[in-house]
Design an enzyme around this catalytic site. Structure first.
Site, short mmCIF file in Angstrom:
data_model
loop_
_atom_site.label_atom_id
_atom_site.label_comp_id
_atom_site.label_asym_id
_atom_site.label_seq_id
_atom_site.Cartn_x
_atom_site.Cartn_y
_atom_site.Cartn_z
N SER A 24 -36.23 79.04 35.47
CA SER A 24 -34.97 79.12 34.72
C SER A 24 -33.96 80.08 35.34
O SER A 24 -34.30 81.19 35.75
CB SER A 24 -35.25 79.56 33.28
OG SER A 24 -34.02 79.74 32.60
N LEU A 25 -32.70 79.65 35.38
CA LEU A 25 -31.62 80.49 35.90
C LEU A 25 -31.02 81.37 34.80
O LEU A 25 -30.24 82.27 35.07
CB LEU A 25 -30.51 79.61 36.48
CG LEU A 25 -30.87 78.70 37.66
CD1 LEU A 25 -29.67 77.84 38.05
CD2 LEU A 25 -31.32 79.53 38.86
N LYS A 75 -37.28 72.40 21.91
CA LYS A 75 -35.93 72.16 21.38
C LYS A 75 -35.90 71.38 20.07
O LYS A 75 -35.00 71.58 19.26
CB LYS A 75 -35.09 71.42 22.43
CG LYS A 75 -34.51 72.30 23.50
CD LYS A 75 -33.75 71.47 24.50
CE LYS A 75 -32.54 72.18 25.03
NZ LYS A 75 -31.85 71.44 26.09
N ASP A 111 -25.41 72.36 24.67
CA ASP A 111 -25.43 71.49 25.86
C ASP A 111 -24.22 70.55 25.89
O ASP A 111 -23.63 70.32 26.94
CB ASP A 111 -26.71 70.66 25.90
CG ASP A 111 -27.95 71.50 26.15
OD1 ASP A 111 -27.84 72.52 26.86
OD2 ASP A 111 -29.03 71.15 25.64
N GLY A 135 -28.72 57.00 29.47
CA GLY A 135 -29.78 57.84 28.92
C GLY A 135 -29.64 58.09 27.43
O GLY A 135 -28.55 57.90 26.85
N ALA A 136 -30.76 58.48 26.81
CA ALA A 136 -30.76 58.79 25.38
C ALA A 136 -31.77 59.90 25.08
O ALA A 136 -32.28 60.00 23.97
CB ALA A 136 -31.08 57.54 24.57
#
Ligand code: NAD
Length: 293
Positions: A24-25, A75, A111, A135-136
């Site tokens: 992770s950044l 999430k 996001d 995408g979904a």
């Protein structure tokens, strides 16, 4: 290098839960932004699977953390553990940022706003735009819902015939029937229907790849089979940022389209979370420069 000398009895802790987490950044990004802004916070990553999540949230609550980021696979699993959700998080069924407001844990999803801020930085306003959204999954859901909330006029969702088809239908249903006071129409389509996909791209202002196609192990692949489907007026964006230029963006660039990779989304979702926790704007230009973004 972390300046541990800054940590004192008043330092506020911001966390991140996810697994795997080492890549992770976010810790580097937030810690340099806290230091630059002279804010007495520190950001720490914790390797947390869904099994430990409830205990971790109880612990974070007891320790009175100001907030934390939530990444995969936590999430969606975190939803029932929180006290309140922002409208976007509720519609997306996912949270990437938690803030503790006097003991009340509020879940946000940044996001989608991050993606849109990345577009805005590139001179693209979503209002009235027609979008073909590939995408979904988590990223696509956050993007689709935020685009609808912020004024897109049409969103044509294309998903492969896989486990995300139901989420594609749900996202279209939420946009068409549940979000109030918007004027956006959504359709659900099969990615395998290439004629329909070609037609949708032809009629769209923006094409967005919100799948992992273009990134390892699917690097050098694109869901758009031929650059002739694109035209210079089309804006082409990709959520992937490793590599910075996916096969799709390469194709789009060769045609003369404006192209936008996933770095802006990554940076601005973090900036939105930073602001939720601290009330201050992230020093984005500094972070970009330091992280070579
Ligand atoms: P997810 O697992 O929730 O969803 C995956 C999506 O990709 C689904 O729609 C699925 O149908 C589609 N997909 C997967 N393989 C496919 C294939 N071979 N052909 C066609 N479609 C395929 O994943 P996610 O969390 O939505 O992440 C998707 C991508 O977005 C990843 O590359 C991730 O790194 C990136 N992402 C970027 C940011 C950012 O800040 N830039 C944020 C979140 C995710």
């Amino acid at each position: 290098m972390t300046d541990l000398g800054r940590i004192d009895g008043r330092t506020k802790l911001i966390g991140l839960t996810a697994t795997p987490i080492g890549h992770s950044l976010s810790p580097a990004m937030h810690n340099m932004a806290f230091r630059k802004s002279d804010l007495n916070y520190v950001y720490m990553a914790f390797e947390v699977g869904n099994q430990q999540l409830a205990n971790v949230v109880t612990g974070f609550r007891a320790l009175n953390l100001r907030g934390w980021n939530v990444s995969m696979p936590n999430k969606t699993k975190i939803l029932p553990l929180l006290d309140e959700l922002s409208p976007a998080a509720q519609f997306a069924g996912a949270v990437n940022t938690v803030v503790n407001e006097n003991g009340k844990l509020i879940g946000h999803i940044t996001d989608g706003t991050g993606y849109l801020r990345g577009l805005k930085e590139n001179g693209v306003d979503i209002k009235g735009k027609k979008i073909t959204l590939l995408g979904a999954g988590g990223a696509a859901t956050a993007i689709g819902i935020q685009c609808a909330i912020d004024g897109a006029s049409e969103i044509h969702i294309f998903n492969a015939n896989d486990a995300f088809q139901d989420r594609a239908k749900k996202n279209a249903d939420i946009i068409n029937n549940e979000i109030e006071n918007i004027n956006c129409k959504a359709t659900v389509n099969k990615l395998e229907d290439l004629e329909l996909l070609k037609e949708s791209i032809k009629n769209s202002d923006i094409l967005t790849n919100a799948t992992g196609v273009g990134m390892k192990p699917l690097e050098n692949q694109s869901l758009v089979p031929d650059a002739s489907w694109l035209r210079p007026e089309l804006i082409v964006s990709d959520v992937v940022y490793i590599p910075r230029k996916t096969k799709l963006l390469e194709m789009a660039e060769s045609v003369g389209c404006k192209t936008i990779n996933g770095l802006g989304m990554m940076l601005w979702q973090g900036a939105a979370a930073f602001e939720i926790w601290t009330g201050y704007e992230m020093p984005v230009e500094y972070v970009k420069e330091q992280m070579n973004l």
